[in-house]
Design a protein around this motif. Structure first.
Motif, PDB file in Angstrom:
ATOM      1  N   GLU A 186       0.911  -1.359   0.104  1.00  0.00           N
ATOM      2  CA  GLU A 186      -0.017   0.232   0.003  1.00  0.00           C
ATOM      3  C   GLU A 186       0.649   1.409   0.101  1.00  0.00           C
ATOM      4  O   GLU A 186       0.395   2.324  -0.645  1.00  0.00           O
ATOM      5  CB  GLU A 186      -0.897   0.131   1.250  1.00  0.00           C
ATOM      6  CG  GLU A 186      -2.148  -0.723   0.963  1.00  0.00           C
ATOM      7  CD  GLU A 186      -3.248  -0.405   2.096  1.00  0.00           C
ATOM      8  OE1 GLU A 186      -3.493   0.914   2.311  1.00  0.00           O
ATOM      9  OE2 GLU A 186      -3.803  -1.444   2.472  1.00  0.00           O
ATOM     10  N   GLN A 187       2.015   1.191   0.642  1.00  0.00           N
ATOM     11  CA  GLN A 187       2.886   2.172   0.648  1.00  0.00           C
ATOM     12  C   GLN A 187       3.758   2.606  -0.381  1.00  0.00           C
ATOM     13  O   GLN A 187       4.148   3.577  -0.712  1.00  0.00           O
ATOM     14  CB  GLN A 187       3.788   2.328   1.941  1.00  0.00           C
ATOM     15  CG  GLN A 187       2.992   2.546   3.307  1.00  0.00           C
ATOM     16  CD  GLN A 187       3.854   2.508   4.456  1.00  0.00           C
ATOM     17  OE1 GLN A 187       5.063   1.968   4.571  1.00  0.00           O
ATOM     18  NE2 GLN A 187       3.654   3.233   5.500  1.00  0.00           N
ATOM     19  N   HIS A 188       4.105   1.454  -1.175  1.00  0.00           N
ATOM     20  CA  HIS A 188       4.973   1.350  -2.058  1.00  0.00           C
ATOM     21  C   HIS A 188       4.869   1.296  -3.623  1.00  0.00           C
ATOM     22  O   HIS A 188       5.429   1.494  -4.405  1.00  0.00           O
ATOM     23  CB  HIS A 188       6.312   0.582  -1.942  1.00  0.00           C
ATOM     24  CG  HIS A 188       7.014   0.888  -0.580  1.00  0.00           C
ATOM     25  ND1 HIS A 188       7.911   1.926  -0.283  1.00  0.00           N
ATOM     26  CD2 HIS A 188       6.812   0.395   0.823  1.00  0.00           C
ATOM     27  CE1 HIS A 188       8.441   2.244   0.816  1.00  0.00           C
ATOM     28  NE2 HIS A 188       7.634   1.410   1.521  1.00  0.00           N
ATOM     29  N   ALA A 189       3.581   0.599  -3.476  1.00  0.00           N
ATOM     30  CA  ALA A 189       3.099   0.165  -4.963  1.00  0.00           C
ATOM     31  C   ALA A 189       2.344   1.212  -5.514  1.00  0.00           C
ATOM     32  O   ALA A 189       1.138   1.506  -4.891  1.00  0.00           O
ATOM     33  CB  ALA A 189       2.293  -1.111  -5.017  1.00  0.00           C
ATOM     34  N   LEU A 190       2.931   2.081  -6.469  1.00  0.00           N
ATOM     35  CA  LEU A 190       2.238   3.061  -7.142  1.00  0.00           C
ATOM     36  C   LEU A 190       0.773   2.566  -8.066  1.00  0.00           C
ATOM     37  O   LEU A 190       0.732   1.419  -8.310  1.00  0.00           O
ATOM     38  CB  LEU A 190       2.978   3.580  -8.231  1.00  0.00           C
ATOM     39  CG  LEU A 190       4.228   4.335  -7.431  1.00  0.00           C
ATOM     40  CD1 LEU A 190       4.946   4.763  -8.795  1.00  0.00           C
ATOM     41  CD2 LEU A 190       3.959   5.518  -6.607  1.00  0.00           C
ATOM     42  N   PRO A 191      -0.200   3.414  -8.176  1.00  0.00           N
ATOM     43  CA  PRO A 191      -1.309   2.885  -9.008  1.00  0.00           C
ATOM     44  C   PRO A 191      -0.879   2.443 -10.142  1.00  0.00           C
ATOM     45  O   PRO A 191      -0.134   2.987 -10.958  1.00  0.00           O
ATOM     46  CB  PRO A 191      -2.141   4.375  -9.237  1.00  0.00           C
ATOM     47  CG  PRO A 191      -1.792   5.399  -7.960  1.00  0.00           C
ATOM     48  CD  PRO A 191      -0.348   4.749  -7.861  1.00  0.00           C
ATOM     49  N   GLY A 192      -1.660   1.326 -10.765  1.00  0.00           N
ATOM     50  CA  GLY A 192      -1.261   0.566 -11.821  1.00  0.00           C
ATOM     51  C   GLY A 192      -0.040  -0.528 -11.722  1.00  0.00           C
ATOM     52  O   GLY A 192      -0.005  -1.250 -12.593  1.00  0.00           O
ATOM     53  N   ALA A 193       0.479  -0.606 -10.384  1.00  0.00           N
ATOM     54  CA  ALA A 193       1.422  -1.634 -10.501  1.00  0.00           C
ATOM     55  C   ALA A 193       0.851  -3.164 -10.346  1.00  0.00           C
ATOM     56  O   ALA A 193      -0.400  -3.264  -9.966  1.00  0.00           O
ATOM     57  CB  ALA A 193       2.007  -1.456  -8.875  1.00  0.00           C
ATOM     58  N   PHE A 194       1.687  -3.998 -10.501  1.00  0.00           N
ATOM     59  CA  PHE A 194       1.187  -5.299 -10.631  1.00  0.00           C
ATOM     60  C   PHE A 194       1.795  -6.185  -9.711  1.00  0.00           C
ATOM     61  O   PHE A 194       3.087  -6.030  -9.631  1.00  0.00           O
ATOM     62  CB  PHE A 194       1.719  -5.929 -12.206  1.00  0.00           C
ATOM     63  CG  PHE A 194       1.149  -7.746 -12.288  1.00  0.00           C
ATOM     64  CD1 PHE A 194      -0.080  -7.662 -12.785  1.00  0.00           C
ATOM     65  CD2 PHE A 194       2.174  -8.407 -12.170  1.00  0.00           C
ATOM     66  CE1 PHE A 194      -0.415  -9.199 -12.827  1.00  0.00           C
ATOM     67  CE2 PHE A 194       1.605  -9.671 -12.143  1.00  0.00           C
ATOM     68  CZ  PHE A 194       0.384  -9.956 -12.579  1.00  0.00           C
TER      69      PHE A 194
END
Length: 80
Positions: free
Chosen positions: A32-40
């Protein structure tokens, strides 16, 4: 952009005590903190373990594309 989980294992003697959920809770908080929107977020897990991971939003892939996945937009806390 891409994250990958594999072999999240709790020894049988410690299963059923919530340790797996705690481990995955920490991993999901990191995402939640490190995966940007659109990350897989990809996951390879034992076939019989898929119901554990669906509570965290992971989806089973088709048989010809084994594993599970989660998109950043679908991150959510585990169900109880």
């Amino acid at each position: 952009m891409y994250f990958y989980l594999q072999d999240i294992i709790v020894l049988p003697a410690f299963q059923g005590k919530g340790l797996g959920k705690r481990l995955m809770g920490a991993i999901m908080a990191y995402l939640e903190q490190h995966a940007l929107p659109g990350a897989f977020i990809g996951l390879m897990a034992a076939k019989d373990a898929s119901t554990f991971y669906t509570q965290f939003g992971f989806v089973v892939r088709p048989p010809e594309r084994p594993g599970m996945f989660l998109s950043r937009a679908e991150l959510r806390p585990p169900t109880t």
